[in-house]
Design a protein around this motif. Structure first.
Motif, PDB file in Angstrom:
ATOM      1  N   UNK A 172      23.068  57.401  36.278  1.00  6.80           N
ATOM      2  CA  UNK A 172      23.823  58.649  36.372  1.00  6.80           C
ATOM      3  C   UNK A 172      25.048  58.485  37.266  1.00  6.80           C
ATOM      4  N   UNK A 173      24.897  57.726  38.366  1.00  9.96           N
ATOM      5  CA  UNK A 173      26.027  57.490  39.259  1.00  9.96           C
ATOM      6  C   UNK A 173      27.127  56.713  38.525  1.00  9.96           C
ATOM      7  N   UNK A 174      26.739  55.682  37.798  1.00 13.91           N
ATOM      8  CA  UNK A 174      27.720  54.899  37.040  1.00 13.91           C
ATOM      9  C   UNK A 174      28.419  55.755  35.991  1.00 13.91           C
ATOM     10  N   UNK A 175      27.653  56.596  35.290  1.00 14.76           N
ATOM     11  CA  UNK A 175      28.235  57.444  34.254  1.00 14.76           C
ATOM     12  C   UNK A 175      29.207  58.459  34.851  1.00 14.76           C
ATOM     13  N   UNK A 176      28.836  59.064  35.964  1.00 12.77           N
ATOM     14  CA  UNK A 176      29.707  60.050  36.601  1.00 12.77           C
ATOM     15  C   UNK A 176      30.987  59.405  37.118  1.00 12.77           C
ATOM     16  N   UNK A 177      30.872  58.191  37.649  1.00 10.47           N
ATOM     17  CA  UNK A 177      32.056  57.483  38.150  1.00 10.47           C
ATOM     18  C   UNK A 177      32.974  57.115  37.000  1.00 10.47           C
ATOM     19  N   UNK A 178      32.397  56.630  35.904  1.00 15.24           N
ATOM     20  CA  UNK A 178      33.202  56.282  34.726  1.00 15.24           C
ATOM     21  C   UNK A 178      33.940  57.501  34.195  1.00 15.24           C
ATOM     22  N   UNK A 179      33.284  58.641  34.206  1.00 15.13           N
ATOM     23  CA  UNK A 179      33.928  59.875  33.746  1.00 15.13           C
ATOM     24  C   UNK A 179      35.089  60.252  34.659  1.00 15.13           C
ATOM     25  N   UNK A 180      34.905  60.075  35.957  1.00 16.28           N
ATOM     26  CA  UNK A 180      35.973  60.407  36.908  1.00 16.28           C
ATOM     27  C   UNK A 180      37.187  59.511  36.727  1.00 16.28           C
ATOM     28  N   UNK A 181      36.984  58.322  36.178  1.00  8.30           N
ATOM     29  CA  UNK A 181      38.084  57.369  35.991  1.00  8.30           C
ATOM     30  C   UNK A 181      38.716  57.446  34.608  1.00  8.30           C
ATOM     31  N   UNK A 182      38.100  58.154  33.700  1.00 10.13           N
ATOM     32  CA  UNK A 182      38.459  58.063  32.279  1.00 10.13           C
ATOM     33  C   UNK A 182      39.904  58.433  31.971  1.00 10.13           C
ATOM     34  N   UNK A 183      40.507  59.258  32.785  1.00 10.28           N
ATOM     35  CA  UNK A 183      41.886  59.679  32.512  1.00 10.28           C
ATOM     36  C   UNK A 183      42.867  59.145  33.558  1.00 10.28           C
ATOM     37  N   UNK A 184      42.471  58.108  34.244  1.00 13.24           N
ATOM     38  CA  UNK A 184      43.335  57.528  35.277  1.00 13.24           C
ATOM     39  C   UNK A 184      44.001  56.263  34.742  1.00 13.24           C
ATOM     40  N   UNK A 185      45.322  56.249  34.668  1.00 15.65           N
ATOM     41  CA  UNK A 185      46.025  55.171  33.970  1.00 15.65           C
ATOM     42  C   UNK A 185      45.924  53.798  34.615  1.00 15.65           C
ATOM     43  N   UNK A 186      45.777  53.713  35.917  1.00 19.01           N
ATOM     44  CA  UNK A 186      45.788  52.408  36.584  1.00 19.01           C
ATOM     45  C   UNK A 186      44.393  51.865  36.859  1.00 19.01           C
ATOM     46  N   UNK A 187      43.364  52.618  36.461  1.00 26.84           N
ATOM     47  CA  UNK A 187      41.989  52.218  36.776  1.00 26.84           C
ATOM     48  C   UNK A 187      41.501  51.145  35.811  1.00 26.84           C
ATOM     49  N   UNK A 188      40.947  50.055  36.347  1.00 24.47           N
ATOM     50  CA  UNK A 188      40.286  49.037  35.536  1.00 24.47           C
ATOM     51  C   UNK A 188      38.926  49.599  35.140  1.00 24.47           C
ATOM     52  N   UNK A 189      38.533  49.500  33.867  1.00 23.85           N
ATOM     53  CA  UNK A 189      37.360  50.247  33.401  1.00 23.85           C
ATOM     54  C   UNK A 189      36.018  49.758  33.922  1.00 23.85           C
ATOM     55  N   UNK A 190      35.890  48.486  34.301  1.00 17.11           N
ATOM     56  CA  UNK A 190      34.597  47.970  34.735  1.00 17.11           C
ATOM     57  C   UNK A 190      34.286  48.391  36.168  1.00 17.11           C
TER      58      UNK A 190
END
Length: 218
Positions: A172-190
């Motif tokens: 759940x922590x990983x999923x929530x963090x990925x969601x918080x990054x999903x619209x950030x242009x400079x964020x590396x997805x991993x």
């Protein structure tokens, strides 16, 4: 067809090499001359940044671990893989953010230092932003991510304190963090989930750094 490089092994070898402190900057006009690629580590005060740097480099006291948040008050540069001037990589320990007990003037000076460094450092390859895995992305973390997006600096999230979460909580922590990054242009997805105490994810982080260096031809 060629085999995929073994970045985990490359990372292990890289961080098994020499690593030493060589420069500290309290203002943007006093940065060391650019040289080897740099990776910087940012995070909220008490997120475990010093402990992670020590675990990453197999050392106990490379970065000073203090019970007092906000101890890092400058950009600290470490040479990895060779003597300063001949190193393969530089590690940069950035001041911790979000510590309310630090005076406003000091907080403002840290902010200027970080903004100037992030926006004007051509040798900066990536910023690893440490987020407390027990708490997720908080508003003060989001402010740092905003700055990185505005500065067009590649960054990657490293969750800390993996060992302090229940197994059932980690996905759940990983999923929530990925969601918080999903619209950030400079964020590396991993996202890398680590524990300085158990060693979880430390090899993956070393491998990510090794892959980044390989992609830059360093």
């Amino acid at each position: 067809m060629t085999d995929e490089p073994d970045y985990l092994e490359d990372g292990r070898k890289l961080f098994a090499g020499p690593c030493e402190f060589f420069f500290a900057s309290a203002k943007s006009s006093d940065l060391p001359p650019p040289g080897a690629p740099e990776i910087a580590f940012a995070g909220r005060s008490n997120v475990g940044k010093s402990s992670l740097l020590n675990a990453l480099t197999n050392r106990k006291t490379l970065a000073r671990v203090s019970p007092t948040p906000g101890r890092t008050q400058q950009l600290n540069f470490f040479a990895l893989g060779g003597l300063p001037g001949a190193e393969r990589l530089r590690l940069v320990d950035m001041p911790g953010y979000g510590y309310a007990a630090v005076g406003k003037e000091k907080v403002a000076s840290w902010g200027v230092l970080m903004r100037d460094y992030l926006r004007g450092r051509a040798s900066l390859a990536r910023v690893f932003v440490l987020i407390d895995g027990r708490r997720g992305v908080k508003p003060v973390d989001a402010e740092m991510l905003d700055l990185l997006d505005q500065s067009a600096v590649s960054y990657q999230i490293v969750l800390t304190k993996h060992d302090e979460l229940k197994v059932s909580e980690r996905a759940d922590v990983l999923a929530a963090t990925a969601e918080a990054l999903s619209r950030r242009p400079a964020a590396f997805p991993e996202i890398i989930f680590t524990s300085s105490h158990s060693g979880e994810g430390i090899g993956d982080l070393r491998g990510a750094v090794a892959k980044l260096l390989a992609e830059r031809g360093a």
